[in-house]
Design an enzyme around this catalytic site. Sequence first.
Site, PDB file in Angstrom:
ATOM      1  N   CYS A   1     -52.287  16.378 -34.927  1.00 29.13           N
ATOM      2  CA  CYS A   1     -53.583  16.865 -34.437  1.00 29.13           C
ATOM      3  C   CYS A   1     -53.725  18.378 -34.654  1.00 29.13           C
ATOM      4  O   CYS A   1     -53.015  18.974 -35.482  1.00 29.13           O
ATOM      5  CB  CYS A   1     -53.776  16.493 -32.969  1.00 29.13           C
ATOM      6  SG  CYS A   1     -55.505  16.628 -32.432  1.00 29.13           S
TER       7      CYS A   1
ATOM      8  N   ASP B   1     -52.719  17.567 -23.626  1.00 30.50           N
ATOM      9  CA  ASP B   1     -54.013  17.569 -22.938  1.00 30.50           C
ATOM     10  C   ASP B   1     -53.815  17.429 -21.451  1.00 30.50           C
ATOM     11  O   ASP B   1     -54.569  17.989 -20.666  1.00 30.50           O
ATOM     12  CB  ASP B   1     -54.896  16.446 -23.495  1.00 30.50           C
ATOM     13  CG  ASP B   1     -55.426  16.837 -24.864  1.00 30.50           C
ATOM     14  OD1 ASP B   1     -56.431  17.554 -24.918  1.00 30.50           O
ATOM     15  OD2 ASP B   1     -54.795  16.500 -25.865  1.00 30.50           O
TER      16      ASP B   1
HETATM   17  C1  RUB Z   1     -56.620  17.901 -29.305  1.00 32.58           C
HETATM   18  C2  RUB Z   1     -55.205  17.680 -28.876  1.00 32.58           C
HETATM   19  C3  RUB Z   1     -54.329  18.892 -28.736  1.00 32.58           C
HETATM   20  C4  RUB Z   1     -54.369  19.395 -27.299  1.00 32.58           C
HETATM   21  C5  RUB Z   1     -53.732  20.760 -27.144  1.00 32.58           C
HETATM   22  O1  RUB Z   1     -57.428  16.756 -29.115  1.00 32.58           O
HETATM   23  O2  RUB Z   1     -54.786  16.583 -28.570  1.00 32.58           O
HETATM   24  O3  RUB Z   1     -53.004  18.573 -29.037  1.00 32.58           O
HETATM   25  O4  RUB Z   1     -55.705  19.484 -26.843  1.00 32.58           O
HETATM   26  O5  RUB Z   1     -54.489  21.771 -27.772  1.00 32.58           O
HETATM   27  P1  RUB Z   1     -59.022  16.858 -29.411  1.00 32.58           P
HETATM   28  P2  RUB Z   1     -54.337  23.309 -27.322  1.00 32.58           P
HETATM   29  O6  RUB Z   1     -59.163  17.280 -30.854  1.00 32.58           O
HETATM   30  O7  RUB Z   1     -59.540  15.491 -29.140  1.00 32.58           O
HETATM   31  O8  RUB Z   1     -59.589  17.907 -28.461  1.00 32.58           O
HETATM   32  O9  RUB Z   1     -52.898  23.650 -27.506  1.00 32.58           O
HETATM   33  O10 RUB Z   1     -55.237  24.066 -28.268  1.00 32.58           O
HETATM   34  O11 RUB Z   1     -54.772  23.396 -25.911  1.00 32.58           O
END
Ligand code: RUB
Length: 315
Positions: free
Chosen positions: A129, A201
């Site tokens: 991701c 998340d």
């Molecule tokens: C994004 C996702 C990321 C986390 C952490 O999912 O799963 O791994 O949100 O991101 P989506 P961060 O694209 O559905 O939002 O480290 O930037 O908080």
Amino acid sequence: MIPAVEKAFRQVKALKIQGAEAVAREMVRALAEEMKAVEAGSREDFLRRMKKTAVVLTSARPTEPALRHAMRFMLFQARKNPSQDAGELKKAVAREAKAFEKTALENKAKIALFGSRLVPHGASVLVHCHSSTIVRVLKKAADDGKRIRVYCTETRPRYQGRVTARELGDYGIKTTLVVDSAANYVLSRMKDTDVVLVGADAITATGDLVNKVGTSLIAAAANEHGIPLYSCTATHKYDPLTLYGVPELIEMRPREEIIDRGMRGFGKVDVLNPAFDVTPARHVAAYVTEIGVLPPQALATAVWKEYGLDKEELF
Ligand code: RUB
């Protein structure tokens, strides 16, 4: 809601702004903007409207504890000084929004430092991701002169992995894009000094990790091959509601993300499109947070010790 705030809401819902951290920060800014425009008759009126706006903004991504936490934090800060009238509250909310942003950036720098220490020179790293935190960790490893190779999964159906690959490639890090189902192939060729890095998340009271769908499969495969998986994340992804038995909701995304308009003959086919899945704590080597590298079982206690009990109103 004022047009700028409505726009922010739409962008978050449509994943134009994605990743827990970016979502939380955007919504804190939106909340402060909305409250700047509000003409409240009294302190109570101001706080009532603020709560209403916070609840609406939270609904843009139901599975985002970082977003819920950010909204709760803003409400808590607004309520804590009973002598402030509506005018003073307006200014206080704007100040708190800036402070929130500053803390988020400071936390990220600490996580980048701790996380980069877990990435050895010459390592291969598998990522899934797009996590702004992981990108930061890898850039820090590169800044420290480590030569690494990063494998990015595409991350269907919205291809956030392409964003990661582009960002890392542009930074001069050797980057390889693979389809999601090639993750096990990549892992099977890794050596025991290599690592898997993912964001978060949500983290539950039992240390389970909620992250982009597919993370749990990668974690199970990594475990099978003896490759550690670290989740790099600020502790505000810990969801205190899970301590009281509230299960973490998994957001279901629309079928159109999988069956687009050009695809014919799928009228009788149902679609299941969960945005996230749950990786059991036993498959997470550690959480890399701003307070240190913590085993999953220790995270909830460590957060409480560092920040105290969550006395904010939970919703
Ligand atoms: C994004 C996702 C990321 C986390 C952490 O999912 O799963 O791994 O949100 O991101 P989506 P961060 O694209 O559905 O939002 O480290 O930037 O908080």
